[in-house]
Structure formats: structure tokens, C-alpha cells
Motif scaffolding. Structure first.
Motif, PDB file in Angstrom:
ATOM      1  N   GLY A   1      30.206  -7.890 -30.295  1.00  0.00           N
ATOM      2  CA  GLY A   1      29.786  -7.159 -31.025  1.00  0.00           C
ATOM      3  C   GLY A   1      30.294  -6.763 -32.302  1.00  0.00           C
ATOM      4  O   GLY A   1      30.256  -6.994 -33.223  1.00  0.00           O
ATOM      5  N   TRP A   2      31.187  -6.016 -31.475  1.00  0.00           N
ATOM      6  CA  TRP A   2      32.752  -6.012 -32.083  1.00  0.00           C
ATOM      7  C   TRP A   2      33.864  -6.939 -33.531  1.00  0.00           C
ATOM      8  O   TRP A   2      33.730  -6.200 -34.329  1.00  0.00           O
ATOM      9  CB  TRP A   2      33.560  -4.435 -31.532  1.00  0.00           C
ATOM     10  CG  TRP A   2      33.005  -3.183 -31.257  1.00  0.00           C
ATOM     11  CD1 TRP A   2      32.642  -2.916 -29.913  1.00  0.00           C
ATOM     12  CD2 TRP A   2      32.482  -2.480 -31.900  1.00  0.00           C
ATOM     13  NE1 TRP A   2      31.930  -1.594 -31.082  1.00  0.00           N
ATOM     14  CE2 TRP A   2      32.086  -1.506 -31.489  1.00  0.00           C
ATOM     15  CE3 TRP A   2      32.733  -2.157 -33.463  1.00  0.00           C
ATOM     16  CZ2 TRP A   2      31.660   0.057 -32.552  1.00  0.00           C
ATOM     17  CZ3 TRP A   2      32.579  -1.006 -34.657  1.00  0.00           C
ATOM     18  CH2 TRP A   2      32.315  -0.025 -33.692  1.00  0.00           C
ATOM     19  N   VAL A   3      33.598  -8.306 -32.667  1.00  0.00           N
ATOM     20  CA  VAL A   3      33.899  -9.016 -32.944  1.00  0.00           C
ATOM     21  C   VAL A   3      33.223  -9.511 -34.677  1.00  0.00           C
ATOM     22  O   VAL A   3      33.502  -9.757 -35.301  1.00  0.00           O
ATOM     23  CB  VAL A   3      34.134 -10.102 -31.785  1.00  0.00           C
ATOM     24  CG1 VAL A   3      35.044 -11.780 -32.650  1.00  0.00           C
ATOM     25  CG2 VAL A   3      35.848  -9.724 -30.778  1.00  0.00           C
ATOM     26  N   LEU A   4      32.207  -9.388 -34.394  1.00  0.00           N
ATOM     27  CA  LEU A   4      30.999 -10.526 -34.783  1.00  0.00           C
ATOM     28  C   LEU A   4      31.087  -8.990 -36.436  1.00  0.00           C
ATOM     29  O   LEU A   4      31.660  -9.647 -37.445  1.00  0.00           O
ATOM     30  CB  LEU A   4      29.926 -10.262 -34.293  1.00  0.00           C
ATOM     31  CG  LEU A   4      29.019 -10.819 -35.308  1.00  0.00           C
ATOM     32  CD1 LEU A   4      28.778 -12.289 -35.584  1.00  0.00           C
ATOM     33  CD2 LEU A   4      27.136 -10.616 -34.526  1.00  0.00           C
ATOM     34  N   ILE A   5      31.399  -8.060 -35.618  1.00  0.00           N
ATOM     35  CA  ILE A   5      31.397  -6.896 -36.971  1.00  0.00           C
ATOM     36  C   ILE A   5      32.660  -7.068 -38.083  1.00  0.00           C
ATOM     37  O   ILE A   5      33.027  -6.931 -39.252  1.00  0.00           O
ATOM     38  CB  ILE A   5      30.822  -5.609 -36.578  1.00  0.00           C
ATOM     39  CG1 ILE A   5      29.494  -5.115 -36.628  1.00  0.00           C
ATOM     40  CG2 ILE A   5      30.841  -4.741 -37.592  1.00  0.00           C
ATOM     41  CD1 ILE A   5      29.531  -4.202 -35.216  1.00  0.00           C
ATOM     42  N   ALA A   6      33.407  -7.074 -36.496  1.00  0.00           N
ATOM     43  CA  ALA A   6      34.945  -7.412 -37.385  1.00  0.00           C
ATOM     44  C   ALA A   6      34.996  -8.673 -38.118  1.00  0.00           C
ATOM     45  O   ALA A   6      35.474  -8.727 -39.521  1.00  0.00           O
ATOM     46  CB  ALA A   6      36.086  -7.230 -36.610  1.00  0.00           C
TER      47      ALA A   6
ATOM     48  N   CYS B   1      35.887 -11.082 -43.420  1.00  0.00           N
ATOM     49  CA  CYS B   1      35.713 -11.782 -44.514  1.00  0.00           C
ATOM     50  C   CYS B   1      34.517 -11.413 -45.880  1.00  0.00           C
ATOM     51  O   CYS B   1      35.289 -12.144 -46.589  1.00  0.00           O
ATOM     52  CB  CYS B   1      33.864 -13.113 -43.529  1.00  0.00           C
ATOM     53  SG  CYS B   1      34.530 -14.246 -42.699  1.00  0.00           S
ATOM     54  N   ASN B   2      34.207 -10.642 -45.548  1.00  0.00           N
ATOM     55  CA  ASN B   2      34.050  -9.530 -47.027  1.00  0.00           C
ATOM     56  C   ASN B   2      34.836  -8.805 -47.845  1.00  0.00           C
ATOM     57  O   ASN B   2      35.164  -9.528 -49.104  1.00  0.00           O
ATOM     58  CB  ASN B   2      32.764  -8.953 -46.731  1.00  0.00           C
ATOM     59  CG  ASN B   2      31.520  -9.089 -46.499  1.00  0.00           C
ATOM     60  OD1 ASN B   2      31.163 -10.350 -46.977  1.00  0.00           O
ATOM     61  ND2 ASN B   2      30.878  -8.596 -45.965  1.00  0.00           N
ATOM     62  N   LEU B   3      35.800  -8.822 -46.965  1.00  0.00           N
ATOM     63  CA  LEU B   3      37.455  -8.753 -48.000  1.00  0.00           C
ATOM     64  C   LEU B   3      38.333  -9.672 -48.807  1.00  0.00           C
ATOM     65  O   LEU B   3      37.771  -9.912 -49.496  1.00  0.00           O
ATOM     66  CB  LEU B   3      38.269  -7.521 -46.455  1.00  0.00           C
ATOM     67  CG  LEU B   3      39.795  -7.323 -47.357  1.00  0.00           C
ATOM     68  CD1 LEU B   3      39.125  -6.058 -48.350  1.00  0.00           C
ATOM     69  CD2 LEU B   3      40.307  -6.946 -46.306  1.00  0.00           C
ATOM     70  N   ALA B   4      38.206 -10.355 -47.656  1.00  0.00           N
ATOM     71  CA  ALA B   4      38.482 -12.067 -48.415  1.00  0.00           C
ATOM     72  C   ALA B   4      38.205 -12.205 -49.150  1.00  0.00           C
ATOM     73  O   ALA B   4      38.371 -12.958 -50.799  1.00  0.00           O
ATOM     74  CB  ALA B   4      38.308 -13.074 -46.910  1.00  0.00           C
ATOM     75  N   LEU B   5      36.364 -12.181 -49.125  1.00  0.00           N
ATOM     76  CA  LEU B   5      36.152 -13.281 -50.469  1.00  0.00           C
ATOM     77  C   LEU B   5      36.515 -11.845 -51.974  1.00  0.00           C
ATOM     78  O   LEU B   5      36.134 -12.271 -52.898  1.00  0.00           O
ATOM     79  CB  LEU B   5      34.370 -13.211 -49.997  1.00  0.00           C
ATOM     80  CG  LEU B   5      33.752 -13.907 -48.962  1.00  0.00           C
ATOM     81  CD1 LEU B   5      32.471 -14.472 -48.724  1.00  0.00           C
ATOM     82  CD2 LEU B   5      34.260 -15.688 -50.365  1.00  0.00           C
ATOM     83  N   MET B   6      35.735 -10.337 -51.389  1.00  0.00           N
ATOM     84  CA  MET B   6      36.495  -9.777 -52.895  1.00  0.00           C
ATOM     85  C   MET B   6      37.676  -9.755 -53.368  1.00  0.00           C
ATOM     86  O   MET B   6      37.719  -9.548 -54.528  1.00  0.00           O
ATOM     87  CB  MET B   6      36.095  -8.531 -52.297  1.00  0.00           C
ATOM     88  CG  MET B   6      35.178  -8.279 -51.842  1.00  0.00           C
ATOM     89  SD  MET B   6      34.436  -6.402 -51.762  1.00  0.00           S
ATOM     90  CE  MET B   6      35.098  -5.447 -53.123  1.00  0.00           C
TER      91      MET B   6
END
Length: 171
Positions: A37-42, A47-52
Motif C-alpha cells: 500500500g505504501w509503495v503504491l501511494i509513493a 508520478c504526479n510530481l514528475a508529470l507536474m
């Protein structure tokens, strides 16, 4: 081995005689699920940070221009809300007075429905035009029959300009 096979179906419910093994296996499964779960959240956050970062680095709008645009949208939204509230109050006051005085109402100009639709439409950034919002474009092109809706799919709208489409006023 035969005893394990006979008690395997009772394992999840705790009915097995191997309770020490059951507790350790269940604790192991819980720990693994937490890690997954934590790996999925991280991974989603990264990914969102990289896209931004990618969107901001490849944006056709400079940092200062984007800040100006955000300030403009916030001011326009605040003023529109203020003027709308004032106009709605005046219109309601006029209608109530007309009702109780049994007189025809005074003339009052309110934008037509088409104008509201035009300024409420999706706005797409176009580098060759200098508009900051649908209202800005509508005011610059006062033809009431002209539509400011986008033509075709939006292929050049950078992700960094998402605040324009989401209606977010407080950045």
C-alpha cells in the motif's frame, strides 16, 4: 503434511491447531499488504510530481506570465461574484417593488443566456492569442452570435494550465 492439508481450510478463521503459525503468517500478510500500500501511494505521488515538473518545464507560458494569469483569474472571479451578487440584489429588489406596488418594472439590462454560456465555456490556451479567460475573449469579440467555444480537440493545452479549466480561484 496430511494434518496441514486437513486443517488448511480452517486456517483463515483461526480454527487450526497451529495457532502460533497462524498468527505469524497473518502478521506477515498484514505487513506485506502495508508495504504494498505504501509503495503504491509513493509511486502515485512520484508520478504526479514528475508529470507536474514535466508540464511546467515544457509550458509555453513563463513562470511570471503564469503567476499574472492566476492573479487575473482570481481577480476576475472575485469581481464577477461581487457584480453578480450586486446585480442579483438589484434585480430582486426591482421585482419585489414592482410586485408590491403593482407597477411595471423598470428596465434593467442583464446579459442574455448565450453570453453566460459563452463566458462559462471551456477555455483553451492558445499561444497566438492574448486572452486570459472566456470573459476576456468575449469582451474583446462583442459579437453576440460569435461563439468562443474551442474548435476541435485540445491538443496543445499544457497540464500546468489546469487551474484554468478547473475553476480554482485560490492558488
Amino acid at each position: 503434511m496430511d494434518k496441514c492439508r486437513q486443517e488448511l481450510h480452517t486456517f483463515p478463521c483461526g480454527g487450526s491447531s497451529l495457532s502460533k503459525v497462524t498468527d505469524s503468517v497473518l502478521a506477515n500478510i498484514r505487513a506485506e499488504s502495508q508495504i504494498i500500500g505504501w509503495v503504491l501511494i509513493a509511486s502515485i505521488v512520484l508520478c504526479n510530481l514528475a508529470l507536474m515538473c514535466f508540464a511546467r518545464c515544457h509550458s509555453p507560458v513563463s513562470f511570471h506570465h503564469l503567476n499574472f494569469w492566476q492573479m487575473y483569474r482570481k481577480q476576475e472571479s472575485n469581481l464577477l461574484e461581487s457584480y453578480s451578487a450586486q446585480h442579483a440584489k438589484e434585480l430582486a429588489d426591482r421585482n419585489v417593488k414592482s410586485f408590491f406596488q403593482q407597477q411595471p418594472p423598470d428596465n434593467m439590462v442583464t446579459p442574455p443566456s448565450k453570453a453566460w454560456q459563452n463566458i462559462s465555456s471551456f477555455y483553451r490556451f492558445r499561444p497566438n492569442e492574448h486572452f486570459y479567460s472566456p470573459m476576456h475573449e468575449y469582451v474583446e469579440h462583442p459579437d453576440p452570435r460569435a461563439s468562443i467555444r474551442s474548435h476541435g480537440p485540445c491538443l496543445d493545452n499544457p497540464l500546468v494550465l489546469g487551474f484554468v479549466d478547473q475553476g480554482v480561484t485560490g492558488m
